[in-house]
Design an enzyme around this catalytic site. Structure first.
Site, PDB file in Angstrom:
ATOM      1  N   SER A   1       0.851  -1.186   0.000  1.00 37.21           N
ATOM      2  CA  SER A   1       0.000   0.000   0.000  1.00 37.21           C
ATOM      3  C   SER A   1       0.891   1.242   0.000  1.00 37.21           C
ATOM      4  O   SER A   1       2.049   1.175   0.441  1.00 37.21           O
ATOM      5  CB  SER A   1      -0.867  -0.006   1.265  1.00 37.21           C
ATOM      6  OG  SER A   1      -1.405   1.274   1.522  1.00 37.21           O
TER       7      SER A   1
ATOM      8  N   TYR B   1      -2.133  -0.860  10.290  1.00 41.48           N
ATOM      9  CA  TYR B   1      -2.132  -1.153   8.852  1.00 41.48           C
ATOM     10  C   TYR B   1      -0.815  -0.677   8.239  1.00 41.48           C
ATOM     11  O   TYR B   1      -0.153  -1.411   7.501  1.00 41.48           O
ATOM     12  CB  TYR B   1      -3.333  -0.467   8.207  1.00 41.48           C
ATOM     13  CG  TYR B   1      -3.512  -0.734   6.731  1.00 41.48           C
ATOM     14  CD1 TYR B   1      -4.028  -1.943   6.276  1.00 41.48           C
ATOM     15  CD2 TYR B   1      -3.173   0.226   5.775  1.00 41.48           C
ATOM     16  CE1 TYR B   1      -4.200  -2.194   4.915  1.00 41.48           C
ATOM     17  CE2 TYR B   1      -3.340  -0.007   4.414  1.00 41.48           C
ATOM     18  CZ  TYR B   1      -3.854  -1.213   3.991  1.00 41.48           C
ATOM     19  OH  TYR B   1      -4.027  -1.460   2.643  1.00 41.48           O
TER      20      TYR B   1
END
Ligand SMILES: NC(=O)c1ccc[n+]([C@@H]2O[C@H](COP(=O)([O-])OP(=O)(O)OC[C@H]3O[C@@H](n4cnc5c(N)ncnc54)[C@H](OP(=O)(O)O)[C@@H]3O)[C@@H](O)[C@H]2O)c1
Length: 265
Positions: free
Chosen positions: A135, A148
Protein backbone atom coordinates in the site's frame (compact mmCIF):
# COMPACT_ATOMS: atom_id res chain seq x y z
CA UNK A 1 -1.45 -16.03 -24.16
CA UNK A 2 1.67 -15.31 -22.17
CA UNK A 3 0.48 -16.97 -18.91
CA UNK A 4 -0.68 -20.19 -20.61
CA UNK A 5 -0.01 -23.23 -18.43
CA UNK A 6 1.18 -21.10 -15.49
CA UNK A 7 -0.30 -21.94 -12.10
CA UNK A 8 -1.10 -18.82 -10.07
CA UNK A 9 -2.35 -18.50 -6.50
CA UNK A 10 -4.19 -15.30 -5.51
CA UNK A 11 -5.06 -14.73 -1.86
CA UNK A 12 -8.02 -12.46 -1.20
CA UNK A 13 -9.32 -13.36 -4.66
CA UNK A 14 -12.93 -12.58 -3.68
CA UNK A 15 -12.19 -8.95 -2.78
CA UNK A 16 -12.25 -5.93 -5.07
CA UNK A 17 -8.59 -5.98 -6.12
CA UNK A 18 -8.26 -9.79 -5.93
CA UNK A 19 -11.19 -10.26 -8.31
CA UNK A 20 -9.76 -7.77 -10.84
CA UNK A 21 -6.32 -9.41 -10.62
CA UNK A 22 -7.85 -12.86 -11.09
CA UNK A 23 -9.83 -11.77 -14.15
CA UNK A 24 -6.72 -10.24 -15.74
CA UNK A 25 -4.56 -13.29 -15.05
CA UNK A 26 -7.22 -15.72 -16.31
CA UNK A 27 -7.60 -13.65 -19.50
CA UNK A 28 -3.82 -14.06 -19.99
CA UNK A 29 -4.23 -17.87 -19.85
CA UNK A 30 -3.18 -18.59 -16.24
CA UNK A 31 -4.61 -21.49 -14.24
CA UNK A 32 -5.82 -19.95 -11.00
CA UNK A 33 -6.21 -21.02 -7.38
CA UNK A 34 -8.53 -18.50 -5.71
CA UNK A 35 -8.06 -18.20 -1.95
CA UNK A 36 -10.36 -16.60 0.62
CA UNK A 37 -12.37 -17.50 3.71
CA UNK A 38 -15.83 -17.52 2.09
CA UNK A 39 -16.60 -20.15 -0.57
CA UNK A 40 -19.67 -18.41 -2.10
CA UNK A 41 -17.72 -15.21 -2.70
CA UNK A 42 -14.88 -17.15 -4.34
CA UNK A 43 -17.29 -19.14 -6.48
CA UNK A 44 -18.88 -15.92 -7.74
CA UNK A 45 -15.44 -14.84 -9.01
CA UNK A 46 -14.72 -18.33 -10.38
CA UNK A 47 -17.91 -18.12 -12.48
CA UNK A 48 -16.61 -14.94 -14.15
CA UNK A 49 -13.20 -16.30 -15.16
CA UNK A 50 -12.13 -17.14 -18.70
CA UNK A 51 -10.90 -20.72 -19.21
CA UNK A 52 -11.97 -23.74 -17.22
CA UNK A 53 -9.09 -25.00 -15.10
CA UNK A 54 -9.44 -22.69 -12.12
CA UNK A 55 -10.24 -23.75 -8.57
CA UNK A 56 -11.25 -22.19 -5.27
CA UNK A 57 -9.49 -22.89 -1.97
CA UNK A 58 -11.44 -21.89 1.10
CA UNK A 59 -8.79 -21.10 3.68
CA UNK A 60 -7.84 -18.58 6.34
CA UNK A 61 -4.24 -17.58 5.61
CA UNK A 62 -3.79 -16.59 9.26
CA UNK A 63 -4.07 -20.22 10.44
CA UNK A 64 -1.62 -23.12 10.04
CA UNK A 65 -4.51 -25.34 8.82
CA UNK A 66 -5.46 -22.75 6.20
CA UNK A 67 -1.89 -22.52 4.91
CA UNK A 68 -1.58 -26.33 4.85
CA UNK A 69 -4.78 -26.54 2.75
CA UNK A 70 -3.34 -23.98 0.33
CA UNK A 71 -0.07 -25.94 0.02
CA UNK A 72 -2.00 -29.16 -0.67
CA UNK A 73 -4.11 -27.44 -3.36
CA UNK A 74 -0.96 -26.37 -5.24
CA UNK A 75 -0.10 -30.06 -5.87
CA UNK A 76 3.63 -29.32 -5.94
CA UNK A 77 3.46 -26.67 -8.65
CA UNK A 78 3.30 -22.88 -8.47
CA UNK A 79 4.58 -20.22 -10.88
CA UNK A 80 3.19 -17.08 -9.28
CA UNK A 81 2.08 -16.32 -5.73
CA UNK A 82 0.08 -13.12 -5.27
CA UNK A 83 -0.12 -12.24 -1.58
CA UNK A 84 -3.09 -9.90 -1.86
CA UNK A 85 -5.43 -10.72 1.07
CA UNK A 86 -5.59 -7.91 3.58
CA UNK A 87 -7.73 -6.11 6.13
CA UNK A 88 -7.79 -2.63 7.57
CA UNK A 89 -9.56 -1.03 10.44
CA UNK A 90 -9.78 2.76 10.24
CA UNK A 91 -9.54 4.19 13.78
CA UNK A 92 -7.22 6.27 15.92
CA UNK A 93 -4.66 4.04 17.62
CA UNK A 94 -6.03 4.68 21.13
CA UNK A 95 -9.51 3.61 20.00
CA UNK A 96 -8.43 0.23 18.62
CA UNK A 97 -8.88 -2.94 20.64
CA UNK A 98 -5.59 -4.86 21.06
CA UNK A 99 -7.14 -7.87 19.28
CA UNK A 100 -7.92 -5.75 16.19
CA UNK A 101 -4.34 -4.42 16.15
CA UNK A 102 -2.96 -7.95 16.37
CA UNK A 103 -5.36 -9.23 13.70
CA UNK A 104 -4.23 -6.62 11.20
CA UNK A 105 -0.57 -7.54 11.73
CA UNK A 106 -1.38 -11.27 11.54
CA UNK A 107 -3.31 -11.08 8.25
CA UNK A 108 -1.34 -8.30 6.53
CA UNK A 109 2.19 -9.30 7.54
CA UNK A 110 2.73 -12.55 9.44
CA UNK A 111 0.42 -14.71 7.28
CA UNK A 112 1.92 -13.69 3.89
CA UNK A 113 5.42 -14.25 5.26
CA UNK A 114 4.52 -17.74 6.54
CA UNK A 115 2.60 -18.63 3.39
CA UNK A 116 5.57 -17.55 1.25
CA UNK A 117 7.88 -19.69 3.41
CA UNK A 118 5.64 -22.70 2.84
CA UNK A 119 5.25 -22.21 -0.92
CA UNK A 120 8.79 -21.05 -1.73
CA UNK A 121 10.19 -24.52 -2.64
CA UNK A 122 7.43 -24.89 -5.24
CA UNK A 123 8.12 -21.44 -6.68
CA UNK A 124 11.88 -22.09 -6.71
CA UNK A 125 11.35 -25.27 -8.71
CA UNK A 126 9.51 -23.24 -11.39
CA UNK A 127 11.79 -20.15 -11.16
CA UNK A 128 8.60 -18.25 -10.49
CA UNK A 129 7.52 -14.93 -9.01
CA UNK A 130 6.08 -13.64 -5.73
CA UNK A 131 4.07 -10.42 -5.77
CA UNK A 132 3.23 -8.88 -2.41
CA UNK A 133 0.41 -6.34 -2.49
CA UNK A 134 1.30 -3.53 -0.13
CA UNK A 135 0.00 0.00 0.00
CA UNK A 136 1.04 3.64 -0.31
CA UNK A 137 0.80 3.49 3.51
CA UNK A 138 3.74 1.05 3.40
CA UNK A 139 5.90 4.09 2.61
CA UNK A 140 3.99 6.84 4.36
CA UNK A 141 2.87 6.24 7.95
CA UNK A 142 -0.67 7.61 7.97
CA UNK A 143 -2.74 8.66 11.01
CA UNK A 144 -5.81 6.47 11.56
CA UNK A 145 -3.99 3.49 10.03
CA UNK A 146 -1.18 2.78 12.53
CA UNK A 147 -1.31 -1.03 12.56
CA UNK A 148 -2.13 -1.15 8.85
CA UNK A 149 0.86 1.09 8.04
CA UNK A 150 3.09 -1.01 10.32
CA UNK A 151 2.04 -4.20 8.50
CA UNK A 152 2.58 -2.74 5.04
CA UNK A 153 5.97 -1.21 5.97
CA UNK A 154 6.88 -4.70 7.20
CA UNK A 155 5.63 -6.36 4.02
CA UNK A 156 7.75 -3.99 1.94
CA UNK A 157 10.83 -4.75 4.06
CA UNK A 158 10.15 -8.48 3.74
CA UNK A 159 9.80 -8.20 -0.06
CA UNK A 160 13.03 -6.24 -0.39
CA UNK A 161 15.05 -8.56 1.87
CA UNK A 162 13.74 -11.77 0.29
CA UNK A 163 14.22 -10.37 -3.23
CA UNK A 164 17.85 -9.61 -2.40
CA UNK A 165 18.34 -13.00 -0.75
CA UNK A 166 17.00 -14.76 -3.87
CA UNK A 167 18.77 -12.59 -6.45
CA UNK A 168 20.41 -14.75 -9.10
CA UNK A 169 18.17 -17.73 -8.19
CA UNK A 170 15.62 -17.10 -10.93
CA UNK A 171 12.86 -16.29 -8.41
CA UNK A 172 11.64 -12.69 -8.54
CA UNK A 173 10.05 -10.95 -5.55
CA UNK A 174 7.99 -7.85 -6.32
CA UNK A 175 6.15 -5.37 -4.13
CA UNK A 176 3.11 -3.60 -5.59
CA UNK A 177 1.83 -0.57 -3.69
CA UNK A 178 -1.64 0.57 -4.75
CA UNK A 179 -2.94 3.92 -3.55
CA UNK A 180 -6.57 4.39 -2.42
CA UNK A 181 -8.78 2.06 -4.46
CA UNK A 182 -12.57 1.72 -4.69
CA UNK A 183 -13.27 -1.55 -2.83
CA UNK A 184 -15.22 -2.79 0.18
CA UNK A 185 -12.06 -2.50 2.27
CA UNK A 186 -12.71 1.21 2.63
CA UNK A 187 -15.63 1.97 4.93
CA UNK A 188 -17.93 4.94 4.22
CA UNK A 189 -15.85 7.15 6.54
CA UNK A 190 -12.62 6.46 4.62
CA UNK A 191 -14.40 7.24 1.36
CA UNK A 192 -15.78 10.48 2.83
CA UNK A 193 -12.34 11.43 4.18
CA UNK A 194 -10.67 10.76 0.82
CA UNK A 195 -13.27 12.93 -0.88
CA UNK A 196 -12.80 15.77 1.61
CA UNK A 197 -8.98 15.61 1.34
CA UNK A 198 -9.07 15.28 -2.46
CA UNK A 199 -7.24 11.93 -2.33
CA UNK A 200 -7.17 10.29 -5.77
CA UNK A 201 -8.82 6.86 -5.85
CA UNK A 202 -8.15 4.15 -8.43
CA UNK A 203 -10.35 1.36 -9.75
CA UNK A 204 -9.40 -2.26 -8.91
CA UNK A 205 -8.86 -2.74 -12.66
CA UNK A 206 -6.08 -0.11 -12.58
CA UNK A 207 -4.36 -2.12 -9.82
CA UNK A 208 -4.76 -5.32 -11.87
CA UNK A 209 -3.18 -3.54 -14.86
CA UNK A 210 -0.21 -2.52 -12.70
CA UNK A 211 0.16 -6.10 -11.46
CA UNK A 212 0.14 -7.40 -15.03
CA UNK A 213 2.98 -4.94 -15.81
CA UNK A 214 4.96 -6.52 -12.98
CA UNK A 215 4.30 -9.98 -14.40
CA UNK A 216 5.30 -8.88 -17.93
CA UNK A 217 8.40 -6.99 -16.82
CA UNK A 218 9.33 -8.19 -13.32
CA UNK A 219 11.01 -5.66 -11.06
CA UNK A 220 11.30 -5.25 -7.30
CA UNK A 221 8.80 -2.49 -6.75
CA UNK A 222 5.92 -0.62 -8.34
CA UNK A 223 4.31 2.28 -6.48
CA UNK A 224 1.07 3.49 -8.01
CA UNK A 225 0.23 7.19 -8.44
CA UNK A 226 2.61 10.03 -9.28
CA UNK A 227 1.76 12.18 -6.19
CA UNK A 228 2.06 9.14 -3.93
CA UNK A 229 5.49 8.29 -5.44
CA UNK A 230 6.56 11.90 -4.87
CA UNK A 231 5.31 11.87 -1.23
CA UNK A 232 7.08 8.56 -0.59
CA UNK A 233 10.38 10.13 -1.72
CA UNK A 234 9.85 13.27 0.33
CA UNK A 235 8.90 11.09 3.33
CA UNK A 236 12.17 9.15 2.95
CA UNK A 237 14.44 12.18 2.66
CA UNK A 238 12.57 15.04 4.35
CA UNK A 239 9.96 13.43 6.64
CA UNK A 240 9.43 16.73 8.49
CA UNK A 241 7.72 18.15 5.39
CA UNK A 242 5.25 15.25 5.35
CA UNK A 243 4.77 15.59 9.14
CA UNK A 244 3.65 19.17 8.59
CA UNK A 245 1.36 18.33 5.65
CA UNK A 246 -0.32 15.53 7.64
CA UNK A 247 -0.58 17.73 10.74
CA UNK A 248 -2.73 20.11 8.67
CA UNK A 249 -4.94 17.14 7.62
CA UNK A 250 -5.16 15.74 11.17
CA UNK A 251 -8.46 17.40 12.24
CA UNK A 252 -10.19 15.93 9.16
CA UNK A 253 -8.62 12.48 9.68
CA UNK A 254 -9.55 12.50 13.40
CA UNK A 255 -13.17 13.49 12.70
CA UNK A 256 -13.68 10.68 10.17
CA UNK A 257 -11.79 8.11 12.29
CA UNK A 258 -14.01 8.91 15.30
CA UNK A 259 -17.12 8.62 13.11
CA UNK A 260 -15.89 5.22 11.86
CA UNK A 261 -15.48 3.94 15.44
CA UNK A 262 -18.92 5.29 16.48
CA UNK A 263 -20.46 3.72 13.34
CA UNK A 264 -19.12 0.31 14.36
CA UNK A 265 -20.78 0.75 17.75
N1 LIG B 1 -8.70 -0.73 -1.22
C1 LIG B 1 -7.68 0.08 -1.04
O1 LIG B 1 -7.86 1.32 -0.91
C2 LIG B 1 -6.27 -0.46 -1.00
C3 LIG B 1 -5.23 0.46 -1.13
C4 LIG B 1 -3.93 -0.01 -1.09
C5 LIG B 1 -3.68 -1.36 -0.90
N2 LIG B 1 -4.73 -2.22 -0.76
C6 LIG B 1 -4.40 -3.64 -0.54
O2 LIG B 1 -4.95 -4.43 -1.57
C7 LIG B 1 -5.24 -5.75 -1.07
C8 LIG B 1 -6.67 -6.15 -1.46
O3 LIG B 1 -7.55 -5.23 -0.83
P1 LIG B 1 -9.04 -4.93 -1.36
O4 LIG B 1 -9.18 -3.46 -1.39
O5 LIG B 1 -9.34 -5.73 -2.56
O6 LIG B 1 -9.85 -5.45 -0.09
P2 LIG B 1 -11.23 -6.28 0.01
O7 LIG B 1 -12.13 -5.96 -1.12
O8 LIG B 1 -11.71 -6.03 1.40
O9 LIG B 1 -10.73 -7.79 -0.12
C9 LIG B 1 -9.95 -8.40 0.87
C10 LIG B 1 -9.78 -9.86 0.49
O10 LIG B 1 -8.94 -10.51 1.45
C11 LIG B 1 -9.60 -11.71 1.89
N3 LIG B 1 -9.14 -12.02 3.23
C12 LIG B 1 -9.15 -11.21 4.33
N4 LIG B 1 -8.65 -11.86 5.40
C13 LIG B 1 -8.31 -13.10 4.97
C14 LIG B 1 -7.76 -14.24 5.60
N5 LIG B 1 -7.45 -14.25 6.92
N6 LIG B 1 -7.53 -15.36 4.87
C15 LIG B 1 -7.84 -15.38 3.56
N7 LIG B 1 -8.36 -14.33 2.89
C16 LIG B 1 -8.60 -13.21 3.59
C17 LIG B 1 -11.08 -11.37 1.77
O11 LIG B 1 -11.91 -12.52 1.66
P3 LIG B 1 -12.68 -13.19 2.93
O12 LIG B 1 -13.10 -12.06 3.82
O13 LIG B 1 -13.80 -13.95 2.31
O14 LIG B 1 -11.65 -14.05 3.54
C18 LIG B 1 -11.09 -10.62 0.46
O15 LIG B 1 -11.07 -11.55 -0.61
C19 LIG B 1 -5.01 -5.69 0.44
O16 LIG B 1 -3.74 -6.24 0.75
C20 LIG B 1 -5.01 -4.21 0.73
O17 LIG B 1 -4.26 -3.88 1.87
C21 LIG B 1 -6.02 -1.81 -0.81
Amino acid sequence: MFMSGKRVLVTGASGGIGRAISLALAAAGAELLLVGRHRERLEAVLAELAGGTHRVVTADIATAEGRAAILAACEGMLDLLVNNAGVNDFALFADQAPERLAQQLEINLVAPILLTRQLLPLIQRRRGQIINVGSAFGQIGYPGFCAYSAGKFGLRGFSQALGRELSGSGVIVSYLAPRATHTEMNCAEVTAMNRELGTATDTPEAVAEALMQLVHRPRPELLMGRPERFFARVNAFLPGLVDRALYRQLPVIRRHALAAVQGRG
